[in-house]
Structure formats: C-alpha cells, structure tokens
Design an enzyme around this catalytic site. Structure first.
Site, PDB file in Angstrom:
ATOM      1  N   ASP A  36     -23.454   4.858 -11.300  1.00  0.00           N
ATOM      2  CA  ASP A  36     -22.603   3.753 -10.858  1.00  0.00           C
ATOM      3  C   ASP A  36     -21.382   3.546 -11.758  1.00  0.00           C
ATOM      4  O   ASP A  36     -20.453   2.830 -11.390  1.00  0.00           O
ATOM      5  CB  ASP A  36     -23.420   2.457 -10.767  1.00  0.00           C
ATOM      6  CG  ASP A  36     -24.458   2.518  -9.649  1.00  0.00           C
ATOM      7  OD1 ASP A  36     -24.634   3.611  -9.066  1.00  0.00           O
ATOM      8  OD2 ASP A  36     -25.094   1.492  -9.352  1.00  0.00           O
ATOM      9  N   ASP A 287      21.008   1.182  15.632  1.00  0.00           N
ATOM     10  CA  ASP A 287      20.179   2.309  15.248  1.00  0.00           C
ATOM     11  C   ASP A 287      18.699   2.044  15.515  1.00  0.00           C
ATOM     12  O   ASP A 287      17.918   2.963  15.757  1.00  0.00           O
ATOM     13  CB  ASP A 287      20.401   2.576  13.749  1.00  0.00           C
ATOM     14  CG  ASP A 287      19.680   3.814  13.296  1.00  0.00           C
ATOM     15  OD1 ASP A 287      20.094   4.894  13.728  1.00  0.00           O
ATOM     16  OD2 ASP A 287      18.690   3.686  12.550  1.00  0.00           O
ATOM     17  N   GLY A 422      16.273   8.230  15.825  1.00  0.00           N
ATOM     18  CA  GLY A 422      16.631   8.050  17.228  1.00  0.00           C
ATOM     19  C   GLY A 422      17.138   9.283  17.952  1.00  0.00           C
ATOM     20  O   GLY A 422      16.506   9.778  18.877  1.00  0.00           O
ATOM     21  N   LEU A 423      18.259   9.824  17.523  1.00  0.00           N
ATOM     22  CA  LEU A 423      18.844  10.927  18.272  1.00  0.00           C
ATOM     23  C   LEU A 423      18.022  12.192  18.148  1.00  0.00           C
ATOM     24  O   LEU A 423      17.947  12.996  19.070  1.00  0.00           O
ATOM     25  CB  LEU A 423      20.274  11.170  17.794  1.00  0.00           C
ATOM     26  CG  LEU A 423      21.244  10.082  18.261  1.00  0.00           C
ATOM     27  CD1 LEU A 423      22.637  10.340  17.727  1.00  0.00           C
ATOM     28  CD2 LEU A 423      21.256   9.976  19.787  1.00  0.00           C
TER      29      LEU A 423
HETATM   30  S1  SF4 Z   1     -27.645   7.892  -6.570  1.00  0.00           S
HETATM   31 FE1  SF4 Z   1     -26.443   6.193  -5.762  1.00  0.00          FE
HETATM   32  S2  SF4 Z   1     -27.283   4.381  -6.745  1.00  0.00           S
HETATM   33 FE2  SF4 Z   1     -27.932   6.159  -7.949  1.00  0.00          FE
HETATM   34  S3  SF4 Z   1     -26.452   6.413  -9.538  1.00  0.00           S
HETATM   35 FE3  SF4 Z   1     -25.821   7.702  -7.856  1.00  0.00          FE
HETATM   36  S4  SF4 Z   1     -24.424   6.409  -6.672  1.00  0.00           S
HETATM   37 FE4  SF4 Z   1     -25.588   5.067  -8.008  1.00  0.00          FE
END
Ligand code: SF4
Ligand code: SF4
Lengths: 516, 429
Positions: A36, A287, A422-423
């Site tokens: 994470d 334009d 445009g043109l």
């Molecule tokens: S598997 Fe999912 S929850 Fe686990 S560390 Fe990786 S991203 Fe995070």
C-alpha cells in the site's frame, strides 16, 4: 465482486492521505501492508511533490498476523509521533487492516498522546477516495474546532464595521484538479471585490490555521466533493454561510460573484465583465463558428462535469451528447444537469460502461478524465482532461487554473486545441481522397499520428445485413467523426424496414430520416 | 580477455555469512507482488491475470502501470465488496460469475491466473480450490492457475517468483535421456534472442525459456534439465524446478559483461563445451561489451552509490557497478536475502559494503542523508523527495522494465546510472 480494469477513485484511505499530504504539521499513521506504500508515488510523481507524504505505514506481514498486530500498531504510532512531532495525528487503516480489526484509532487514543488524535473510519469495501477525503477533512475540522464551538456559543457575529469581509477557501487538496492555481485565481477575484481570505484549507494549512476558521464571515466551498460536508457542519456550528456555486466558466464565475455579493454585502458589479476575460469574445469571433453544435461527451467528478456542461452548451455553443460522473454521492446534481441538456445521465464507476457509452454516441470531443483520454485515443476522438483522475501532464508548470475568468480562458484554449480548425475540416470533407491530406490524419497542429482503423460495426450481427460495395464507399466519404454514427443509424434504419442490403439510397434515406 | 581464458579468476566460493548484514524491521517502502503482473501480462500473450482483491489492489496496479495503457490490459481486479465479506454473496459463486464475464469478453485467453491479495488471504478465500473448480469447468479451453501476489506474502518482484512457481507443475515431463537448458525469469524478447544465438553457437541447442511467450508452449522439465536463473528473485521457482529433478547451475546473474560471461560459463561447463570454443564464441560479444562500457566507466568511476531495497536486483547491479564501472558501494539494501541463490554474487561484493536486509525506511533515509552518496537507487515514492534535498536518484523500477541483461546491454545498464549524473552537470537553473 466487481470486475474492474481501471478505477476512477482509489480506496478511501487515499482520500485521507490527500488531506494529510495537503497540510503541514499533521501526520497520518496507516495500518496497512507494504504494497500500500505505492500511494506515496501518486503525490511525489504525479504532482511532483517535494516531500514524502506525511504518512507512516505499519507494513505488517503474514508472519505478524499470528502475533500481536495491535502492538505493532502502537509501536508504529509511538515511533511516528516521536520522530515527526506532529501537532495533530490522524490514524486509519486500509482494506486489509480493516479485516483484522485492530481498531488502530482506539488504540491510539489510549496511548497518552498529548496532541489531538483523530481516528478515521475508512470503510474500504463500500466507500472510495473522495468520500475518504471528505470524511477526513470533516473529522479533522470537528476535532480541532469543537472546543471553540462551545466556547463561542456557536454564534457568528456580523462583520464588524470598518473591516472587510473574510472568507475561508475550503476544499483544495493534494491530487485535486488544478487546485494550486484555482486558489490563486479565486483569491485575486475575491480581493478584487473587497473580500479577504482568512484560511485556505486543507492545502497548505496547519492545525493552528484550522483553529482560525471560525474567524471568517463565510466559507467558499471550492470543491464540494471534498469540502461540502465540512462546510455544512461549519454552517450549523458557527453560523458561517457557504457558497453553492463553483466558479468554473464565465457564467458560473458571475453567479459566484453575485452569491458573494448577497452573502457578504459587497459590490461586485465592476467584476462581472472584466477585460481579461477573453472567452466571450473568442467564442463570438467568426473563427469559432465551426464550434457550433460540436457534439461533446462529458465525464468526470460531478463538480467539474456539471461545470463543463454549462460551458460547453452556453459559452462555446457545443451540443451535449453525453454527461456523466463517477461520483455517486453527487449523482443528483448530474441527473439534474442531464435533464437540462436532454441527455441520459451516466452514473457509473465502471470504465467499460463509459467506454461503451462513448463508442455509442460517437462524439466529436470528449471532456473527461485520464481514463477517457485513453478511450478517446483508442476511438480516434479529440479529448481534453477536465477532472481527476489525473496524470503528470495534468499538473502543468504554467499557471493554468480552471476557476474564475482566467480559468475560462484556459478552458477555451484547452478544449478548442484538440479540434480540427474550421477550414481544415471543410477541405477534408471536400477532398476525401487526397493521399496525404485525408481523414486518417489528425489535425495538422497536433503532429503525426494515425487514426485507428475503423471496424465495421455490424460485421458479426446475426441479422444478415450487408452493405453494397458502392454504399460502403460512399460511407467512407462521410467525415470520420460521424461515420460510426452514420453506419449505425443506417443499419438500424435498414433493420427497422427489413432491408437486407444497404445501398447508397438507403444511406441517404437514413440521413434524411435522422438529420445530423 | 583474461576473464575468458582463466575461469578460476573469480574468488573461490566462501560460503555465505562472512559479510555482515544489517537486518532492520520497520516501515518497508516497496510494492507488493501484484506489481509483477505489469510485465508478466506483456510477456505471456495468451494469459490473463485476475486479482481477487480490493480497490487498493486495482489502484496499485494502475498506478504502477502508469500510462502504459496502450491496449486493453490482460489484467483486471475482482474487487471484493461489502456483501462478499458479510457473507451475503457466496464468494465462489461471485468469482465464477466474474470469470465467466471475463472469459466471454476474452475468448483468446488460454491461461487464467487467479492472483491472491492481502484481503483474499486474510479472509482465507481458497483460490487454489477455485482454480481447480474453474479448470474443470473450462477444461480444454482455459487453464486456471493461482498464486499469491499479496503484500503480506510477497515483495515486488517476488510476485514473478510465485507466478512462475505456479507454472512448474504444469510443465510437461522431459523424456528420459534428453537434456535441455532452461532459462528462468522474464527478460526482454530481444535478449532472449541474443541468448539463444549465443547458446546455439556454444553448441547448446536445446534452450527454453520460462515464462514462455505463450502459455500453451510451456517448456518440459525433468532430470535432464539444467537451469540458469536470469533474474535474482526466483528462489521458490528454482526450488520447485529442483523438486521436479532439474539441476540448478549456480552462477552470478547475467548483468554486466562479467556476470553474463560467468553465467554462460556455468552452462558451458555443464555441457562440457571445450574451453576454446567457449573463448572463441564469447570473445566478440565480450570485447564489444567492454569497449562500450569504457565511455561510461569514466563517468561512474569513484562515484558513490546507495541502494534502497526494492527489486532484488540490487546485489547483482551493485556488483556490476563496482567491479566493471568502478563505483563505490555505500549501502546495498535488499528486501530479503536468500543466501543459496545469491551466494555467487555475494562472493563478488567488496568486503567494505554495508549490506542491509529488510527495511526501516526512515532510518535508512537518515543514513542516506548522512552518507550523501552521488546516487541513490530507490522506489518511485522516494525519488523526488530525495532530488528536492539535492540527492540524485535512480528509479529502481526502471531497472525492471528495461532490457539490461546480457553482453550487449551492459553499457545500457551503465548508461542508466550515468544519466542522472550527467543531468546534474548539465542543468544550470
Ligand atoms: S495485495 Fe493489495 S492490499 Fe495487499 S499490499 Fe498489494 S495492493 Fe495492498
Ligand atoms: S471494494 Fe469498494 S468497494 Fe471494495 S475496496 Fe474497496 S472501496 Fe472499496
């Protein structure tokens, strides 16, 4: 289970990180596994922030699960507190920690930490990033301001004589859309009508700044996704009114000023049509005639999508071909806007649905997020990004606000740029067979690139519908951005009438039937 | 050309444990094994990776994949919802539904990997059982396998290890009496071709690669298999191959000219390639590599470098930068240290290096600030903050996504480390 290729919002703890990262003197301890920590790069890479997010993760592993993960949480909190000496500590958890139920928030409260501790509930299996940001801002504000709520008796006294009215700007945050520049633009705008800025939060604020929030006469809710809940609480608790208009676009900026006028009693007349606002004239210039009726598909967070729709329709003369949001919390706003523009609202966070909707409508311009940019690229449709989720190119070095008059100027340039001039467009339509200058090429100012080859839509349909060769050739003479739609219209026209072979006549009959 | 003709020039293996290792526990700043999907799904073109996890997992994948959304990806996440956890929805039925939805959309898929995540492991969702069940259901059409990419079990590149390990039982048996050389670990296609050519020239022509480009072409394995690890993070896969009778050829990893040479030598010895054939065959590529390295050596020599733990490539690359480019190693951090498969590399590290295992990111950054190396190799989350402090950095992930193995890429590998230094000299703002 929900099958997901790409996601518009991260989980709610990313929202909490956005608030913490916006601020100074705050630290967030997250009970979360090592993977994470990827979230740090969102801030340091996409936004090029110079500091690591003020976040410490417990990074528990499998082998910790048998033992005492609660102790790991406490040790981590203590260490982070000692090392970073924050003035406020936020404590939360990500999806996996939610399952092991250590309750890091309660653990932190029992640790005798002397600064305010804000435990965060971030239900990862039912909520998402913006909700997490909104809740974090709300709980942080409550925690820091509750002592004052009782002390002042919650009554907001009127602006004293001789002092200019003061406003807080609430909502700008890390990983928001162009927040840095919007704050500058709105600060200038408010100062030009005699309103001073009291506190900007969370971006750049400290817990001490939060304590001064009640000193303002009213709040500007710049980004409702992040700040609406907090603004409502402040209104209830400190009788601070807050603005409901988000000043994106010329019309909305004027409405915003009128709202300021009625809340703060200041005169805004001189600010309603300033000379630096180019959009009204650029849009009227000859334009821009070619912009008329360009079909746009709009998708993003609710605030930016609703604002984009108004600009598209009223200020650029486009036609809205689709409007949607991934912010379910604000679905009502999108529904109301969609009704105004006569389209079906698309409320979804499933990328595939959005892709299908765009392919179906075949717009000439997509205004969306980074996700839609990829969809549009694949479909060979012009696109501009108007909302998070963003990528590094959406954090430009130059001043590029979305709000206020300069924001409208920026928007005019950004949206018109990807379109064929445009043109140029007329020439393409007239001489389709030029070997160098044909519609598999993109607009000349956009550099070399090929449009993706078109695949016949009904190739595998079970109805035995075929196109006569000359009809197929005729179809290829129709500009690429309406060709898909023409094909589909013709086929459904033919199907309704039991026609098995599409001829040139069928094609033009269908054209007459549907109009453009 | 000394290295070519004098095989015993390398220090004799001293066994492990004679280098002191600083072991730390604290916050780790590394991806989880899910990240491997970003390159594995490109390598195996008929495979699809379905993560069974949370929104966090999906978000990690797309953040790690960055803007690499050129085509529809062959990976996705089945995001667990509240009702899955509350038991209102039977997770197995839900998974079957999602898999059906997916396979209907992608009839070209031959192998489906169900990839476990932290949430799926914590709620004890048995993906092995699911894979068996689904394999039965899709027999003859799709093979369904499972492995863990979770952050509580795996670190970044370790996800490739768990993935490849899940392929080992699927590999056909090598008929008795046959020999083959198996190269294990994802490498760039162009390098696979270079390696095949060189092995061919050495007279080793039964060479196969794991993972293969297509999962319906899994290489066979058996007593006659000798394998070389191309990547330094495939310990469990190696053990699984050994359990099927294959023999591991111990060698440094094919990074840098020296490492590549020793790596080839290990195979050449097993195949009893004559000394002079070996020297003849590798003379030209070796000379080319050394010549190309020359230019970068001048820039890198004497510069000091630290590695924060990330991809497990730290030790072999540090060895290369030290021995072939003359860099001074300040700290070399690795997420985990497996002495068995890192032994030949450890033998080549200078005794002065500070080797660390595990991580306490704040303490480690304190050391970086104190050491002030010329270059710090680290993850994406840390690079800009270090740059802002005036410390040059190198993204570790770039080393995983670039062709850096083999003779002809040795200079490219060195160049990756020169670039930040050159940039520092160039910029005058
Ligand atoms: S598997 Fe999912 S929850 Fe686990 S560390 Fe990786 S991203 Fe995070
Ligand atoms: S599954 Fe939903 S829905 Fe889930 S992590 Fe997450 S936020 Fe979420």
């Amino acid at each position: 289970m929900q099958l997901t290729l790409w996601t518009y919002e991260g989980p709610p703890h990313i929202g909490a990180m956005r608030i913490a990262t916006s601020m100074d003197d705050v630290h967030l301890v997250l009970h979360a596994p090592q993977g994470d920590t990827y979230a740090d790069l969102l801030f340091t890479m996409i936004e090029r922030r110079k500091k690591r997010p003020p976040v410490t993760y417990t990074t528990f592993q499998s082998r910790d699960l048998g033992g005492d993960t609660a102790q790991l949480v406490k040790d981590t909190i203590q260490e982070a507190y000692d090392r970073f000496q924050p003035k406020t500590l936020l404590v939360g958890e990500s999806c996996t920690a939610e399952l092991i139920q250590d309750q890091p928030g309660s653990l932190a409260k029992g640790m005798g930490i002397t600064v305010p501790v804000v435990p965060l509930e971030l239900p990862a299996y039912s909520r998402k990033e913006n909700w997490g940001a909104s809740e974090t801002l709300y709980h942080l504000t409550r925690k820091l301001l509750s002592p004052m709520a009782t002390a002042t008796g919650s009554a907001q006294s009127p602006t004293p004589e001789g002092r200019r009215p003061r406003a807080n700007l609430l909502g700008p945050s890390a990983l928001g859309f162009r927040c840095r520049d919007d704050v500058i633009e709105i600060t200038r705008l408010l100062q030009s009508v005699g309103v001073d800025i009291n506190v900007v939060a969370p971006e750049g604020a400290t817990p001490d700044d939060f304590v001064r929030i009640p000193d303002a006469d009213f709040n500007v809710c710049l980004y409702p996704e992040v700040a609406a809940t907090t603004c409502k609480w402040l209104e209830r608790t400190f009788k601070q009114p807050f603005t409901k208009t988000v000043p994106i676009g010329v019309g909305a900026t004027r409405d915003f000023l009128q709202e300021i006028s009625s809340i703060a009693g200041v005169d805004v007349a001189h600010a309603l049509a300033p000379s630096e606002s180019q959009l009204p004239w650029y849009s009227r210039s000859i334009d821009s005639t070619y912009l008329t009726g360009k079909r746009v598909f709009i998708f993003g967070d609710a605030t930016h999508a609703v604002a984009a729709a108004r600009i598209a329709q009223d200020e650029l003369g486009f036609t809205i071909a689709g409007l949607g949001t991934y912010s379910r919390e604000f679905a009502r706003d999108i529904r109301a806007a969609a009704e105004r523009y006569g389209v079906t609202p698309l409320i979804t966070d499933e990328y595939l649905e959005v892709e299908a909707a765009i392919a179906e409508v075949q717009p000439e311009l997509v205004l969306g997020t980074q996700m839609e940019r990829h969809i549009a690229k694949r479909l060979g449709i012009a696109c501009a990004v108007i909302s998070t989720p963003i990528h590094v190119e959406d954090c430009p070095a130059r001043y590029a606000p979305q709000m206020g008059y300069e924001g409208a100027n920026v928007i005019f340039d950004t949206w018109v740029h990807p379109l064929m001039m445009g043109l140029e467009e007329h020439l393409l339509a007239m001489f389709r067979d030029d070997f160098e200058f044909n519609d598999t090429a993109v607009a000349s100012h956009l550099g070399p690139a090929e449009r993706p080859a078109e695949t016949p839509a009904a190739a595998d349909a079970d109805a035995p519908l075929r196109w006569a060769e000359d009809a197929e050739r005729e179809l290829s003479k129709i500009p690429f951005f309406v060709r898909g739609k023409a094909r589909r219209n013709t086929e459904s026209f033919a199907a309704e009438r039991g026609i098995h072979t599409v001829t040139i006549d069928t094609l033009y009959d269908a054209k007459a039937h549907f109009g453009r | 050309m000394n290295a070519l003709t004098q095989p015993s020039e390398l220090p004799a293996a001293r066994g492990c444990g004679d280098l002191p290792v600083l072991r730390e526990r604290g916050q780790r700043e590394v991806f989880c094994g899910l990240t491997g999907i970003v390159w594995l799904h490109r390598r195996m073109q008929d495979a699809f990776f379905l993560v069974v996890g949370s929104r966090t997992c999906a978000h990690l994948l797309q953040s790690a994949a960055g803007v690499m959304i050129f085509a529809e990806p062959r990976f996705a996440t089945a995001i667990l919802q509240e009702r899955d956890l509350a038991g209102m929805a039977d997770c197995n039925e839900e998974l079957d539904r999602v898999v059906t939805q997916l396979l209907d959309r992608r009839p070209d898929i031959k192998t489906l990997f169900l990839v476990g995540s932290c949430p799926s492991e914590v709620i004890k969702l048995d993906l092995a059982k699911s894979a068996e069940r689904l394999s039965r259901q899709y027999r003859g059409r799709v093979r369904v396998l499972n492995y863990s990419g979770s952050g509580i079990e795996t670190t970044f590149t370790e996800g490739e290890d768990t993935c490849l390990k899940s392929l080992v039982p699927e590999m056909p048996a090598l008929p008795a009496g046959q020999r083959s050389l198996l190269i294990v670990g994802t490498i760039a296609d162009v390098i696979e071709d270079q390696f095949s050519r060189l092995f061919g020239a050495l007279g080793i022509d039964q060479v196969q690669f794991l993972p293969p480009r297509r999962t319906d072409e899994l290489p066979p394995v058996g007593d006659g298999t000798h394998f070389l690890l191309a990547q330094p993070f495939l310990n469990e896969t190696a053990r699984a191959l050994m359990a099927r009778g294959a023999h591991h050829l111990a060698a440094p990893y094919p990074l840098g000219a020296e490492g590549t040479l020793e790596w080839f030598r290990s195979a050449a010895n097993a195949w009893e390639v004559p000394e002079n054939t070996f020297a003849e065959t590798l003379r030209a590529p070796m000379a080319r590599a050394e010549q190309a390295l020359e230019r970068y050596r001048a820039q890198l020599a004497g510069k000091r470098i630290s590695f924060l733990p990330d991809s497990q490539l730290e030790i072999p690359i540090a060895r290369f930068l030290h021995r072939e480019c003359g860099m001074e190693l300040v700290e070399v951090g690795v997420p985990y240290l497996d002495q068995q498969f890192m032994g030949p590399e450890l033998d080549l590290l200078p005794r002065t290096v500070r080797l660390s295992e595990g991580q306490h990111v704040d303490k480690q950054l304190d050391r970086v600030r104190e050491d002030r190396p010329d270059l710090t190799v680290c993850g994406l989350g840390l690079a800009n903050p270090l740059e802002a402090e005036g410390l040059r950095s190198k993204w570790a992930i770039e080393l995983v996504f670039s062709p850096i193995h083999g003779f002809d890429q040795a200079a490219d590998l060195a160049e990756l480390f020169c670039r930040p230094l050159i940039r520092q000299e160039k910029l005058a703002v």
